[in-house]
Design a protein around this motif. Structure first.
Motif, PDB file in Angstrom:
ATOM      1  N   LYS A   1      35.516  26.302  39.886  1.00 31.80           N
ATOM      2  CA  LYS A   1      34.560  25.327  39.325  1.00 31.80           C
ATOM      3  C   LYS A   1      34.926  24.932  37.896  1.00 31.80           C
ATOM      4  CE  LYS A   1      31.984  25.537  42.986  1.00 31.80           C
ATOM      5  NZ  LYS A   1      32.418  24.720  44.076  1.00 31.80           N
ATOM      6  N   LEU A   2      35.656  25.820  37.182  1.00 30.59           N
ATOM      7  CA  LEU A   2      36.093  25.517  35.819  1.00 30.59           C
ATOM      8  C   LEU A   2      37.466  24.855  35.779  1.00 30.59           C
ATOM      9  CD1 LEU A   2      34.934  28.780  34.008  1.00 30.59           C
ATOM     10  CD2 LEU A   2      33.836  26.523  34.003  1.00 30.59           C
ATOM     11  N   GLY A   3      38.025  24.530  36.944  1.00 26.53           N
ATOM     12  CA  GLY A   3      39.297  23.825  37.000  1.00 26.53           C
ATOM     13  C   GLY A   3      40.530  24.706  37.006  1.00 26.53           C
ATOM     14  N   ARG A   4      40.363  26.008  37.081  1.00 21.65           N
ATOM     15  CA  ARG A   4      41.503  26.928  37.117  1.00 21.65           C
ATOM     16  C   ARG A   4      42.127  26.947  38.513  1.00 21.65           C
ATOM     17  NH1 ARG A   4      40.738  27.675  32.074  1.00 21.65           N
ATOM     18  NH2 ARG A   4      39.664  29.434  31.154  1.00 21.65           N
ATOM     19  N   GLN A   5      43.447  26.894  38.567  1.00 21.24           N
ATOM     20  CA  GLN A   5      44.144  26.940  39.856  1.00 21.24           C
ATOM     21  C   GLN A   5      43.984  28.314  40.490  1.00 21.24           C
ATOM     22  OE1 GLN A   5      48.461  26.672  39.832  1.00 21.24           O
ATOM     23  NE2 GLN A   5      48.386  25.462  41.712  1.00 21.24           N
ATOM     24  N   MET A   6      43.763  28.332  41.806  1.00 17.67           N
ATOM     25  CA  MET A   6      43.617  29.592  42.528  1.00 17.67           C
ATOM     26  C   MET A   6      44.954  30.011  43.131  1.00 17.67           C
ATOM     27  SD  MET A   6      40.016  29.513  44.502  1.00 17.67           S
ATOM     28  CE  MET A   6      38.743  28.383  44.012  1.00 17.67           C
ATOM     29  N   HIS A   7      44.971  31.230  43.648  1.00 14.00           N
ATOM     30  CA  HIS A   7      46.131  31.775  44.357  1.00 14.00           C
ATOM     31  C   HIS A   7      45.623  32.835  45.315  1.00 14.00           C
ATOM     32  CE1 HIS A   7      45.964  35.376  41.776  1.00 14.00           C
ATOM     33  NE2 HIS A   7      45.737  34.524  40.781  1.00 14.00           N
ATOM     34  N   LEU A   8      46.497  33.304  46.211  1.00 18.63           N
ATOM     35  CA  LEU A   8      46.107  34.386  47.105  1.00 18.63           C
ATOM     36  C   LEU A   8      45.691  35.594  46.272  1.00 18.63           C
ATOM     37  CD1 LEU A   8      48.705  34.329  50.025  1.00 18.63           C
ATOM     38  CD2 LEU A   8      46.222  34.257  50.258  1.00 18.63           C
ATOM     39  N   ALA A   9      44.663  36.285  46.725  1.00 22.96           N
ATOM     40  CA  ALA A   9      44.121  37.422  45.978  1.00 22.96           C
ATOM     41  C   ALA A   9      45.146  38.532  45.827  1.00 22.96           C
ATOM     42  CB  ALA A   9      42.881  37.954  46.684  1.00 22.96           C
ATOM     43  N   GLU A  10      45.067  39.203  44.692  1.00 20.39           N
ATOM     44  CA  GLU A  10      45.879  40.394  44.460  1.00 20.39           C
ATOM     45  C   GLU A  10      45.030  41.415  43.719  1.00 20.39           C
ATOM     46  OE1 GLU A  10      48.487  39.335  40.549  1.00 20.39           O
ATOM     47  OE2 GLU A  10      49.172  38.406  42.403  1.00 20.39           O
ATOM     48  N   PHE A  11      45.334  42.673  43.964  1.00 18.72           N
ATOM     49  CA  PHE A  11      44.590  43.767  43.344  1.00 18.72           C
ATOM     50  C   PHE A  11      45.544  44.514  42.424  1.00 18.72           C
ATOM     51  CE2 PHE A  11      43.105  43.327  47.816  1.00 18.72           C
ATOM     52  CZ  PHE A  11      41.953  42.620  47.534  1.00 18.72           C
ATOM     53  N   LEU A  12      45.230  44.519  41.145  1.00 18.73           N
ATOM     54  CA  LEU A  12      46.128  45.125  40.176  1.00 18.73           C
ATOM     55  C   LEU A  12      45.974  46.635  40.088  1.00 18.73           C
ATOM     56  CD1 LEU A  12      46.020  42.378  37.426  1.00 18.73           C
ATOM     57  CD2 LEU A  12      47.607  42.664  39.336  1.00 18.73           C
ATOM     58  N   ASN A  13      44.908  47.176  40.680  1.00 20.70           N
ATOM     59  CA  ASN A  13      44.709  48.619  40.733  1.00 20.70           C
ATOM     60  C   ASN A  13      43.707  48.940  41.839  1.00 20.70           C
ATOM     61  OD1 ASN A  13      42.033  48.262  39.575  1.00 20.70           O
ATOM     62  ND2 ASN A  13      43.070  48.010  37.604  1.00 20.70           N
ATOM     63  N   LEU A  14      43.530  50.220  42.105  1.00 23.92           N
ATOM     64  CA  LEU A  14      42.621  50.644  43.171  1.00 23.92           C
ATOM     65  C   LEU A  14      41.179  50.243  42.895  1.00 23.92           C
ATOM     66  CD1 LEU A  14      43.987  54.184  44.064  1.00 23.92           C
ATOM     67  CD2 LEU A  14      44.016  52.151  45.488  1.00 23.92           C
ATOM     68  N   GLU A  15      40.790  50.289  41.647  1.00 21.14           N
ATOM     69  CA  GLU A  15      39.415  49.919  41.293  1.00 21.14           C
ATOM     70  C   GLU A  15      39.118  48.470  41.696  1.00 21.14           C
ATOM     71  OE1 GLU A  15      36.401  49.804  37.445  1.00 21.14           O
ATOM     72  OE2 GLU A  15      38.496  50.366  37.153  1.00 21.14           O
ATOM     73  N   GLU A  16      40.057  47.567  41.424  1.00 19.42           N
ATOM     74  CA  GLU A  16      39.862  46.165  41.828  1.00 19.42           C
ATOM     75  C   GLU A  16      39.732  46.044  43.335  1.00 19.42           C
ATOM     76  OE1 GLU A  16      42.522  43.099  40.568  1.00 19.42           O
ATOM     77  OE2 GLU A  16      41.996  43.342  38.467  1.00 19.42           O
ATOM     78  N   GLN A  17      40.574  46.767  44.068  1.00 20.82           N
ATOM     79  CA  GLN A  17      40.512  46.690  45.526  1.00 20.82           C
ATOM     80  C   GLN A  17      39.182  47.230  46.045  1.00 20.82           C
ATOM     81  OE1 GLN A  17      43.863  48.343  47.621  1.00 20.82           O
ATOM     82  NE2 GLN A  17      42.827  48.194  49.587  1.00 20.82           N
ATOM     83  N   TYR A  18      38.719  48.350  45.498  1.00 22.34           N
ATOM     84  CA  TYR A  18      37.434  48.908  45.928  1.00 22.34           C
ATOM     85  C   TYR A  18      36.274  47.978  45.567  1.00 22.34           C
ATOM     86  CZ  TYR A  18      39.879  53.260  46.934  1.00 22.34           C
ATOM     87  OH  TYR A  18      40.730  54.205  47.438  1.00 22.34           O
ATOM     88  N   ASN A  19      36.334  47.372  44.391  1.00 26.52           N
ATOM     89  CA  ASN A  19      35.278  46.421  44.003  1.00 26.52           C
ATOM     90  C   ASN A  19      35.269  45.210  44.930  1.00 26.52           C
ATOM     91  OD1 ASN A  19      34.287  47.991  41.912  1.00 26.52           O
ATOM     92  ND2 ASN A  19      35.631  47.059  40.389  1.00 26.52           N
TER      93      ASN A  19
END
Length: 197
Positions: free
Chosen positions: A71-89
């Protein structure tokens, strides 16, 4: 290993932990926004996740996400998880989402085997390093929560091996999405992410 697809092409059955069938959806039928996406949720003020319900191959999902903007105009990409916490969240966001299809659906994310990315269809399954296609950062065993027995790099008759990554519901009743390597030509919905700030 994928089992049979029902007559409505709605779910896939595999052998579950208890030896019985386990169903995973390959279609999301929830309402979308004007961009054709379903907002899954955000991780604080850093990133927001959207599901793209169109069934697509890994490369089609990569292109689809790159063609979307937040919505703010930022380009998206396929999701990635930089650590386990991000994946669990992320898992918590999917399992508390009001669209129950998301809880039971295999979804492409941006992980890929580096050897697959750098070669033209190698004829043998090499030991691989896994990277996130957007950032190029590697993720090893400690950086991603793989489902049990994954990655297993299964080879099909056409010599295509599992080299792309999706999140797959694990542990019925489904309590998380774990990483699963899959054939890049499989068609599934995908998860796009974009920066919030």
């Amino acid at each position: 290993m994928l089992g049979q697809i029902d007559t409505y092409n709605r779910y896939l059955t595999t052998e579950g932990d208890n030896g019985g069938p386990e169903a995973f959806y390959d279609t999301i039928t929830c309402d979308t926004d004007d961009d054709g996406l379903i907002r899954i949720g955000s991780l604080g003020f850093r990133k927001v996740y959207y599901a793209a319900p169109q069934k697509s191959t890994f490369i089609e999902c990569h292109r689809l996400c790159r063609g979307k903007r937040t919505k703010l105009g930022r380009q998206m990409h396929l999701a990635e998880f930089l650590n386990l916490e991000e994946q669990y969240n992320f898992s918590n966001l999917t399992f508390t989402h009001n669209c129950t299809d998301i809880r039971q659906t295999e979804l492409w994310v941006g992980g890929i085997a580096l050897d697959y990315l750098l070669s033209n269809s190698p004829r043998q399954v090499p030991t691989s390093k896994w990277i996130w296609i957007h950032s190029g950062k590697s993720f090893e065993d400690g950086m991603g929560a793989w489902n049990p027995g994954e990655p297993n790099r299964v080879v099909q008759l056409n010599l295509e091996y599992e080299a792309c990554v999706m999140v797959r519901p694990y542990s019925y009743p489904y309590s998380r999405h774990g990483l699963n390597d899959a054939h890049c030509s499989a068609v599934r919905p995908c998860v796009c992410e974009g920066a919030i700030i």
